[in-house]
Design a protein around this motif. Structure first.
Motif, PDB file in Angstrom:
ATOM      1  N   UNK A  27       0.829  -1.201   0.000  1.00 49.09           N
ATOM      2  CA  UNK A  27       0.000   0.000   0.000  1.00 49.09           C
ATOM      3  C   UNK A  27       0.867   1.256   0.000  1.00 49.09           C
ATOM      4  N   UNK A  28       0.333   2.330  -0.532  1.00 47.65           N
ATOM      5  CA  UNK A  28       1.098   3.571  -0.532  1.00 47.65           C
ATOM      6  C   UNK A  28       1.205   4.105   0.890  1.00 47.65           C
ATOM      7  N   UNK A  29       2.142   4.997   1.098  1.00 46.77           N
ATOM      8  CA  UNK A  29       2.384   5.523   2.436  1.00 46.77           C
ATOM      9  C   UNK A  29       1.211   6.402   2.864  1.00 46.77           C
ATOM     10  N   UNK A  30       0.940   6.339   4.127  1.00 51.98           N
ATOM     11  CA  UNK A  30      -0.130   7.166   4.669  1.00 51.98           C
ATOM     12  C   UNK A  30       0.355   8.616   4.787  1.00 51.98           C
ATOM     13  N   UNK A  31      -0.576   9.484   5.017  1.00 56.32           N
ATOM     14  CA  UNK A  31      -0.260  10.906   5.144  1.00 56.32           C
ATOM     15  C   UNK A  31       0.673  11.139   6.326  1.00 56.32           C
ATOM     16  N   UNK A  32       0.408  10.459   7.423  1.00 57.43           N
ATOM     17  CA  UNK A  32       1.248  10.638   8.612  1.00 57.43           C
ATOM     18  C   UNK A  32       2.666  10.102   8.383  1.00 57.43           C
ATOM     19  N   UNK A  33       2.811   9.012   7.637  1.00 58.85           N
ATOM     20  CA  UNK A  33       4.152   8.488   7.324  1.00 58.85           C
ATOM     21  C   UNK A  33       4.932   9.490   6.471  1.00 58.85           C
ATOM     22  N   UNK A  34       4.257  10.073   5.514  1.00 58.14           N
ATOM     23  CA  UNK A  34       4.922  11.077   4.670  1.00 58.14           C
ATOM     24  C   UNK A  34       5.326  12.301   5.496  1.00 58.14           C
ATOM     25  N   UNK A  37       8.403  11.411   7.509  1.00 57.46           N
ATOM     26  CA  UNK A  37       9.592  11.404   6.640  1.00 57.46           C
ATOM     27  C   UNK A  37      10.021  12.827   6.297  1.00 57.46           C
ATOM     28  N   UNK A  38       9.057  13.709   6.030  1.00 60.54           N
ATOM     29  CA  UNK A  38       9.387  15.101   5.731  1.00 60.54           C
ATOM     30  C   UNK A  38      10.036  15.784   6.934  1.00 60.54           C
ATOM     31  N   UNK A  39       9.483  15.537   8.111  1.00 54.66           N
ATOM     32  CA  UNK A  39      10.049  16.129   9.328  1.00 54.66           C
ATOM     33  C   UNK A  39      11.463  15.612   9.559  1.00 54.66           C
ATOM     34  N   UNK A  40      11.662  14.317   9.406  1.00 52.31           N
ATOM     35  CA  UNK A  40      13.008  13.741   9.581  1.00 52.31           C
ATOM     36  C   UNK A  40      13.986  14.303   8.559  1.00 52.31           C
ATOM     37  N   UNK A  43      14.891  17.798   9.633  1.00 56.17           N
ATOM     38  CA  UNK A  43      15.805  17.763  10.783  1.00 56.17           C
ATOM     39  C   UNK A  43      17.221  17.444  10.319  1.00 56.17           C
ATOM     40  N   UNK A  44      17.359  16.456   9.455  1.00 52.85           N
ATOM     41  CA  UNK A  44      18.691  16.091   8.947  1.00 52.85           C
ATOM     42  C   UNK A  44      19.303  17.241   8.158  1.00 52.85           C
ATOM     43  N   UNK A  45      18.497  17.917   7.366  1.00 55.59           N
ATOM     44  CA  UNK A  45      18.992  19.046   6.579  1.00 55.59           C
ATOM     45  C   UNK A  45      19.447  20.173   7.502  1.00 55.59           C
ATOM     46  N   UNK A  46      18.672  20.449   8.545  1.00 57.53           N
ATOM     47  CA  UNK A  46      19.062  21.483   9.501  1.00 57.53           C
ATOM     48  C   UNK A  46      20.340  21.112  10.238  1.00 57.53           C
ATOM     49  N   UNK A  47      20.497  19.843  10.564  1.00 57.36           N
ATOM     50  CA  UNK A  47      21.726  19.408  11.235  1.00 57.36           C
ATOM     51  C   UNK A  47      22.937  19.579  10.322  1.00 57.36           C
ATOM     52  N   UNK A  48      22.768  19.235   9.046  1.00 58.75           N
ATOM     53  CA  UNK A  48      23.882  19.426   8.104  1.00 58.75           C
ATOM     54  C   UNK A  48      24.223  20.905   7.969  1.00 58.75           C
ATOM     55  N   UNK A  49      23.207  21.757   7.907  1.00 55.11           N
ATOM     56  CA  UNK A  49      23.427  23.193   7.802  1.00 55.11           C
ATOM     57  C   UNK A  49      24.136  23.720   9.046  1.00 55.11           C
ATOM     58  N   UNK A  50      23.714  23.276  10.212  1.00 54.86           N
ATOM     59  CA  UNK A  50      24.377  23.682  11.457  1.00 54.86           C
ATOM     60  C   UNK A  50      25.825  23.220  11.495  1.00 54.86           C
ATOM     61  N   UNK A  51      26.081  22.013  11.013  1.00 54.77           N
ATOM     62  CA  UNK A  51      27.458  21.507  10.957  1.00 54.77           C
ATOM     63  C   UNK A  51      28.325  22.378  10.053  1.00 54.77           C
ATOM     64  N   UNK A  52      27.786  22.768   8.915  1.00 53.14           N
ATOM     65  CA  UNK A  52      28.537  23.618   7.986  1.00 53.14           C
ATOM     66  C   UNK A  52      28.791  24.981   8.621  1.00 53.14           C
TER      67      UNK A  52
END
Length: 90
Positions: A27-34, A37-40, A43-52
């Motif tokens: 089945x396709x991903x539910x709205x909450x799963x998406x 994933x977007x929030x994660x 968060x990862x993008x912000x962590x990379x930006x903070x590291x830079x």
């Protein structure tokens, strides 16, 4: 021997198709799963930006320290000294 080679080739062709058929039925991903994933991802993008940014700040501080150290220990004469023309110390 030929039978084993033929069987291996057939399995090599059939197994990827069977795996594809299995995943296409999921089945396709539910709205909450998406959303999770977007929030994660954010968060990862912000962590990379903070590291830079942290790395840039560290490098800037190192450069400032190097410049300050160089100014502190350099033996450049002051332009405000009153030395006679041709003096060795000027």
């Amino acid at each position: 021997m030929r039978l084993l080679v033929t069987a291996a080739i057939c399995l090599g062709l059939i197994l990827p198709l069977a795996a594809e058929a299995q995943t296409s039925r999921l089945p396709s991903k539910s709205r909450s799963e998406r959303q999770v994933e977007d929030i994660n991802r954010n968060i990862e993008q912000n962590q990379r930006l903070n590291d830079v940014q942290r790395q840039i700040q560290t490098e800037q501080n190192q450069l400032r320290q190097d410049i300050d150290r160089q100014r502190l220990f350099s033996n450049t004469p002051s332009p405000f000294r009153n030395c006679p023309v041709g003096a060795a110390g000027c």
